[in-house]
Design a protein around this motif. Structure first.
Motif, PDB file in Angstrom:
ATOM      1  N   TRP A  96     -27.216  24.888  -6.903  1.00 44.98           N
ATOM      2  CA  TRP A  96     -26.225  26.199  -6.165  1.00 44.98           C
ATOM      3  C   TRP A  96     -25.627  25.309  -5.256  1.00 44.98           C
ATOM      4  O   TRP A  96     -25.496  24.174  -5.258  1.00 44.98           O
ATOM      5  CB  TRP A  96     -27.269  27.157  -5.792  1.00 44.98           C
ATOM      6  N   ASP A 124     -29.637  23.698 -13.372  1.00 43.45           N
ATOM      7  CA  ASP A 124     -30.433  24.822 -12.994  1.00 43.45           C
ATOM      8  C   ASP A 124     -31.998  24.464 -12.424  1.00 43.45           C
ATOM      9  O   ASP A 124     -32.249  25.260 -11.498  1.00 43.45           O
ATOM     10  CB  ASP A 124     -30.725  25.773 -14.362  1.00 43.45           C
ATOM     11  N   ASN A 189     -32.710  35.517 -10.074  1.00 45.64           N
ATOM     12  CA  ASN A 189     -32.550  34.392 -10.721  1.00 45.64           C
ATOM     13  C   ASN A 189     -34.013  33.650 -11.143  1.00 45.64           C
ATOM     14  O   ASN A 189     -34.490  32.948  -9.920  1.00 45.64           O
ATOM     15  CB  ASN A 189     -31.540  33.408 -10.167  1.00 45.64           C
ATOM     16  N   GLY A 193     -33.447  30.849  -8.310  1.00 43.24           N
ATOM     17  CA  GLY A 193     -33.408  31.727  -7.397  1.00 43.24           C
ATOM     18  C   GLY A 193     -34.681  31.385  -6.113  1.00 43.24           C
ATOM     19  O   GLY A 193     -35.237  30.795  -6.312  1.00 43.24           O
ATOM     20  N   ASN A 214     -29.354  32.344 -14.761  1.00 41.56           N
ATOM     21  CA  ASN A 214     -28.722  31.357 -14.143  1.00 41.56           C
ATOM     22  C   ASN A 214     -27.757  32.138 -12.832  1.00 41.56           C
ATOM     23  O   ASN A 214     -27.912  33.623 -12.839  1.00 41.56           O
ATOM     24  CB  ASN A 214     -27.821  30.581 -14.970  1.00 41.56           C
ATOM     25  N   TYR A 215     -27.443  31.472 -11.991  1.00 44.24           N
ATOM     26  CA  TYR A 215     -26.459  32.192 -10.930  1.00 44.24           C
ATOM     27  C   TYR A 215     -25.333  32.986 -11.393  1.00 44.24           C
ATOM     28  O   TYR A 215     -25.348  34.222 -10.860  1.00 44.24           O
ATOM     29  CB  TYR A 215     -25.865  31.005  -9.974  1.00 44.24           C
ATOM     30  N   TRP A 218     -26.688  36.340 -12.464  1.00 43.61           N
ATOM     31  CA  TRP A 218     -27.051  37.075 -11.577  1.00 43.61           C
ATOM     32  C   TRP A 218     -25.926  37.722 -10.644  1.00 43.61           C
ATOM     33  O   TRP A 218     -26.344  39.020 -10.483  1.00 43.61           O
ATOM     34  CB  TRP A 218     -27.841  35.999 -10.611  1.00 43.61           C
ATOM     35  N   VAL A 231     -30.003  36.288  -1.287  1.00 44.91           N
ATOM     36  CA  VAL A 231     -29.666  34.950  -1.369  1.00 44.91           C
ATOM     37  C   VAL A 231     -29.274  34.497   0.006  1.00 44.91           C
ATOM     38  O   VAL A 231     -29.548  35.019   0.968  1.00 44.91           O
ATOM     39  CB  VAL A 231     -27.979  35.056  -2.164  1.00 44.91           C
ATOM     40  N   ALA A 235     -23.914  31.934   0.672  1.00 44.91           N
ATOM     41  CA  ALA A 235     -23.127  32.610  -0.334  1.00 44.91           C
ATOM     42  C   ALA A 235     -22.089  33.454   0.256  1.00 44.91           C
ATOM     43  O   ALA A 235     -20.935  33.697  -0.225  1.00 44.91           O
ATOM     44  CB  ALA A 235     -23.855  33.490  -1.323  1.00 44.91           C
TER      45      ALA A 235
END
Length: 290
Positions: A96, A124, A189, A193, A214-215, A218, A231, A235
């Motif tokens: 991420w 991932d 996630n 996550g 996956n993001y 999500w 999160v 973000a």
């Protein structure tokens, strides 16, 4: 005994500096070790390269001639080493957004110090990527107690925030407490996550959980107002979305961030990258004056 690069480097340092003590400091060796190295070189060549009779070390005629060739040899070797290092890459995995700005600063500092480039690879599951040998070192978030033989280094902690759809009633509140999350459907996630049912004691876990893998899934599930998400705060700064609203989350435990690697990876490069990451983090968090 054959002439080695260490002999050439020792001789050229003394010849340029006209001093054994100064050359020893430059080469990061002791003066007796440097003297032995020069003596070995002169013994192999059977010629005197340096005149030690005066207070200052001088190069003999034979030493001056040898110095010209030694300089050319070392320059060629250094060019070859630099060319080879440019072909070496340290593969950094991440699932991420990389923490900013320290991740970028760490990469820049590492590349400048080593001449080795860093290849960024999104995956991932960074820990699985380590086991598959598709990355050399990985940024991981959440539980840093990775199973053996993976080794981890804790770097920092990131604050958590809540995310919801703009048409969600929570968007009007602007704030949510960690204890209230269980009242809302939670989008998780499950692969990469950092927040899920496992983040609470069993009696306090959210009762409605929507799983994604996956993001991107999500994000779009939350944007469709099927639930809220939790999160790291990065973000809010890095991934704006027209259908999402970021909500302050109070009393939430932070998300640990670290680096993970295997013990049989390129340890020298990994160690240098960890050092660069720690130094960049220290610079980013150091107080500024004025």
């Amino acid at each position: 005994m054959e002439v080695e690069l260490r002999h050439l480097r020792a001789f050229t340092a003394v010849a340029r500096l006209h001093s054994f003590s100064k050359a020893a400091v430059q080469l990061s060796i002791t003066q007796p070790a440097l003297s032995r190295t020069i003596a070995q070189l002169e013994a192999v060549l059977n010629v005197r390269l340096l005149d030690r009779s005066s207070r200052q070390v001088e190069v003999t005629d034979a030493g001056g001639e040898f110095l010209l060739h030694a300089d050319r040899v070392l320059a060629t070797v250094d060019q070859a080493l630099a060319a080879a290092r440019r072909m070496v890459t340290l593969r950094l995995g991440f699932s991420w957004l990389l923490p900013a700005p320290w991740a970028q600063d760490a990469v820049d500092a590492f590349q400048a110090a080593t001449g080795v480039s860093v290849t960024l690879l999104r995956t991932d599951d960074p820990v699985q990527a380590l086991h598959r040998r598709t990355v050399d070192i990985a940024v991981i978030r959440g539980d840093l107690a990775a199973s053996r033989p993976v080794r981890t280094v804790h770097l920092c902690d990131e604050a958590r925030i809540a995310v919801c759809a703009r048409r969600c009633p929570l968007a009007e509140r602007g704030r949510l407490d960690w204890s209230e999350v269980r009242q809302w459907p939670l989008v998780v996630n499950a692969v990469s996550g950092t927040t899920g049912p496992w983040s609470w004691p069993e009696a306090q876990r959210p009762t409605r959980v929507i799983t994604t893998t996956n993001y991107d899934e999500w994000v779009e599930t939350i944007a469709a107002d099927r639930g809220i998400g939790i999160v790291p705060d990065v973000a809010r700064r890095r991934t704006p979305h027209p259908a999402l609203c970021f909500i302050d989350l109070t009393n939430a435990p932070p998300v640990p961030v670290g680096l993970a690697h295997l013990p049989d990876g390129p340890q020298k490069l990994i160690r240098r990258f960890v050092e660069a990451a720690v130094a960049a983090l220290s610079s980013a968090t150091a107080p500024t004056s004025g």
